[in-house]
Enzyme design. Sequence first.
Site, mmCIF file in Angstrom:
data_model
loop_
_atom_site.group_PDB
_atom_site.id
_atom_site.type_symbol
_atom_site.label_atom_id
_atom_site.label_comp_id
_atom_site.label_asym_id
_atom_site.label_seq_id
_atom_site.Cartn_x
_atom_site.Cartn_y
_atom_site.Cartn_z
ATOM 1 N N SER A 25 53.090 45.473 63.358
ATOM 2 C CA SER A 25 53.530 45.083 64.695
ATOM 3 C C SER A 25 52.537 44.116 65.354
ATOM 4 O O SER A 25 52.324 43.025 64.840
ATOM 5 C CB SER A 25 53.760 46.339 65.543
ATOM 6 N N ASP A 28 59.999 48.182 63.421
ATOM 7 C CA ASP A 28 58.561 48.110 63.716
ATOM 8 C C ASP A 28 57.702 48.868 62.702
ATOM 9 O O ASP A 28 57.972 50.023 62.365
ATOM 10 C CB ASP A 28 58.332 48.685 65.110
#
Length: 273
Positions: free
Chosen positions: A44, A156
């Site tokens: 991320s 993510d």
Amino acid sequence: MENKNRKKIGLALGSGGAKGYAHLGVIKVLEKNKIPIDYISGSSAGAIVGALYSLYQNIDEVEKIITDFNKIKSLVDISFKGGIFKGKKVANFLDNIFKDKEIQDLDIPLCIVATDYKTGEQVRIRKGNVALALRASMTIPFMFELVKYKKRELADGGLSSPVPVAVLRDMGADIIIGVRIEDKIGQGKKNIYAMAERSVSILQHNLSNWELKDADILIDPYFEDYGILGFYKIFQGKVEETIKEGERAAEVNMAEIKSAIRGGKDIPGIYKL
């Protein structure tokens, strides 16, 4: 002249939304102390900083790009399906930076970590289009539309691997530095949203503890009241403070990092620090 037999250093940059600005501070301190970075992994926010650093190898250039808030504000594109934001403007932004670069062509070997939304498995991306891999790694479900990647739907990286340490050993790192950026566990506020957010933070904290068992050094900046994402801190003018906290945490660990580098009995005279 660099000693080719020196120990190779891997840097794992964790997920954490706006707290990811702390990664800039960490790398600034590593640069200042002439600590080489041979491999990078990131989830991320950590993937974004890691990829930009692999491309430019200059943390000031990376900082210039991700602190251009006029440009960042322009990346908002509302969606009515699959997530609050389409993510198309973010994709264009990344495409403009990385062009058609492939991960394997970057100067510092990089692994971008995402999550298979269906199975929950960690997905390690070490080849292919940089911008697409980054888009996947930062796709927070409900906020962004999922990214289709090789017949998978990716989300993510922090969902499966908040601090992706293990892959660095597979890439060839002898010494691994893990950088965890999270709100510290505490009682917190008691409203419904805060309690739900704290529950997710606790899960990620315990998952990161498990991952970090394989790290040689943990850099653990202290954050409180940022929440899981903390993007509102950007608009409160806290970015410089966040970068400085990364610097502080790295400085605290610098003696340990240098000791680890010097400590290999099998490799005499690694390099001067």
